[in-house]
Design an enzyme around this catalytic site. Structure first.
Site, short mmCIF file in Angstrom:
data_model
loop_
_atom_site.label_atom_id
_atom_site.label_comp_id
_atom_site.label_asym_id
_atom_site.label_seq_id
_atom_site.Cartn_x
_atom_site.Cartn_y
_atom_site.Cartn_z
N LYS A 64 0.83 -1.21 0.00
CA LYS A 64 0.00 0.00 0.00
C LYS A 64 0.87 1.27 0.00
CE LYS A 64 -2.08 -1.47 3.77
NZ LYS A 64 -1.40 -2.78 3.86
N THR A 65 1.87 1.28 0.89
CA THR A 65 2.74 2.46 0.96
C THR A 65 3.54 2.61 -0.33
OG1 THR A 65 2.98 1.91 3.29
CG2 THR A 65 4.43 3.62 2.46
N ASP A 109 -1.78 6.17 6.89
CA ASP A 109 -1.76 4.73 7.12
C ASP A 109 -2.71 4.42 8.28
OD1 ASP A 109 -0.98 2.18 6.65
OD2 ASP A 109 1.04 2.37 7.46
N THR A 158 -5.67 -1.97 6.93
CA THR A 158 -5.62 -3.42 6.88
C THR A 158 -7.01 -3.98 7.14
OG1 THR A 158 -5.02 -3.29 9.21
CG2 THR A 158 -3.24 -3.68 7.66
N ARG A 217 6.69 -8.13 1.91
CA ARG A 217 7.53 -7.72 3.04
C ARG A 217 8.10 -8.93 3.76
NH1 ARG A 217 4.49 -4.26 6.59
NH2 ARG A 217 5.29 -2.48 5.44
P1 ADP Z 1 2.16 -1.92 3.18
O1 ADP Z 1 2.15 -0.41 3.11
O2 ADP Z 1 0.98 -2.54 2.51
O3 ADP Z 1 2.38 -2.45 4.58
P2 ADP Z 1 4.68 -1.66 1.76
O4 ADP Z 1 4.32 -0.86 0.56
O5 ADP Z 1 5.38 -0.95 2.86
O6 ADP Z 1 3.41 -2.44 2.33
O7 ADP Z 1 5.53 -2.90 1.23
C1 ADP Z 1 6.54 -3.52 2.02
C2 ADP Z 1 7.72 -3.86 1.16
O8 ADP Z 1 7.35 -4.97 0.34
C3 ADP Z 1 8.15 -2.77 0.19
O9 ADP Z 1 9.12 -1.94 0.69
C4 ADP Z 1 8.71 -3.55 -0.97
O10 ADP Z 1 10.04 -3.89 -0.70
C5 ADP Z 1 7.89 -4.81 -0.97
N1 ADP Z 1 6.77 -4.76 -1.92
C6 ADP Z 1 5.47 -4.56 -1.63
N2 ADP Z 1 4.72 -4.67 -2.74
C7 ADP Z 1 5.57 -4.93 -3.75
C8 ADP Z 1 5.37 -5.17 -5.15
N3 ADP Z 1 4.16 -5.18 -5.70
N4 ADP Z 1 6.46 -5.41 -5.92
C9 ADP Z 1 7.69 -5.42 -5.34
N5 ADP Z 1 7.93 -5.24 -4.04
C10 ADP Z 1 6.88 -4.99 -3.23
#
Ligand code: ADP
Length: 326
Positions: A64-65, A109, A158, A217
């Protein structure tokens, strides 16, 4: 009170930052959501307007981030990052909103944890780019209207069901991120290994991918742990055997179940005779936060088909019984 951040372990902020996809090409999978985002961005560009407010939902670590950063990059906007629980008072919100640049992005978030008073201030900000502040107290109190720059709010959660419906209805689009398939996780791992200068055989990465909870992640986190293991116990190269041994050391089984997942499954099977068991009772039985069960363990166990939810509570499936050799 700050609650534990499920699935964000020590050192992961650094990993997230280093491995965050820097272009849409590097953002693997989630094709439908990516396509929807692109349409929203392109339409906004054509109208020469800021894109609509977007709500992204999905389990922790699904991207998401990363997606919010890519959107900001794509439209050439500044992005400010905050989270629901961090905005405690209307003043905090005012400080954030008035500091946004025209066309900028505000990423909130854990949107489902915004307090309801703050939400009331957010509605006019989202709809009319106005903030109504109350100055003073009692009979002397007066309201002041502040004009805000036109901005795009990207909310992340989430738990979509826990976002209040007035807030949810103010987003122009609500988009979900799903668990990834193994082939996509393998691609993500291959890129991460390259960036981190890790030598890994495809078979080794495949073992890690299978244990990744279908979550980028977690996959990246495991890659780093297995690399450490390979370095200390072998010649530094991640092979199939090394990956298997490392995961066993980390108490992660071939289905990706951690010791905590197993504790939950064992409690459900042994203490509650396979269920149905209520969330509260289950959380008490394994001394774990209900939120962590909801955000981290349960979605994965349900995806594996080990737990099903019934109106009476959680039930262990025959698949779970046979996996845990009950
Ligand atoms: P969320 O905000 O949903 O908790 P993040 O965007 O922080 O997740 O993702 C965590 C890590 O996972 C990112 O820093 C990246 O390294 C990896 N990641 C997430 N989604 C992808 C994707 N679609 N392709 C490649 N790496 C990804």
């Amino acid at each position: 009170m700050s609650r534990p951040q499920p699935q964000k372990l020590e050192g992961e902020d650094f990993l997230d930052l280093t491995l965050r996809p820097r272009s849409w090409d590097n953002f693997v999978g989630q094709d439908r959501t990516k396509q929807n985002v692109r349409i929203i961005i392109d339409a906004a560009k054509q109208r020469k307007e800021a894109p609509e407010h977007l709500l992204l939902y999905g389990n922790p670590g699904l991207g998401k981030t990363s997606m919010a950063h890519l959107i900001a990059q794509e439209i050439g906007a500044d992005i400010r990052i905050t989270s629901g629980p961090a905005i405690e008072r209307a003043g905090d919100l005012a400080a954030i909103l008035t500091n946004l640049t025209e066309g900028g992005i505000l990423f909130i978030d854990e949107c489902h944890r915004l307090n309801r008073v703050i939400e009331e201030f957010i509605y006019p900000a989202m709809e009319d780019f106005k903030l109504n502040l109350i100055l003073g107290k009692g009979p002397m109190a007066r309201t002041m209207e502040l004009a805000l720059p036109r901005f795009t709010l990207i909310g992340a959660t989430t738990r979509l069901a826990a976002v209040s419906s007035p807030l949810r209805s103010r987003f122009g689009a609500v988009l979900g991120l799903n668990f990834y398939d193994i082939a996509d996780i393998e691609k993500i791992l291959a890129r991460s290994a390259q960036i981190l200068n890790i030598k890994a055989e495809p078979d080794g990465l495949a073992v890690i991918a299978k244990a990744s909870r279908f979550t980028p992640r977690t996959a990246n986190h495991l890659l780093k742990r297995v690399r450490d293991f390979a370095q200390v116990k072998a010649n530094g190269i991640i092979t199939k055997e090394i990956a298997k041994t490392a995961l066993a050391e980390l108490e992660i089984d071939e289905a990706g179940l951690t010791a905590s997942d197993k504790r939950l499954m064992n409690a459900l099977i042994d203490k509650f005779c396979g269920g149905p068991a209520g969330l509260q009772a289950l959380a008490a039985a394994i001394a774990e936060e209900e939120d962590t069960i909801l955000d981290v363990y349960e979605p994965y166990l349900m995806r594996l088909g080990f737990i099903s939810r019934t109106p009476k509570g959680r039930v262990a499936t025959p698949l779970a019984f046979s996996h845990l050799k009950k």
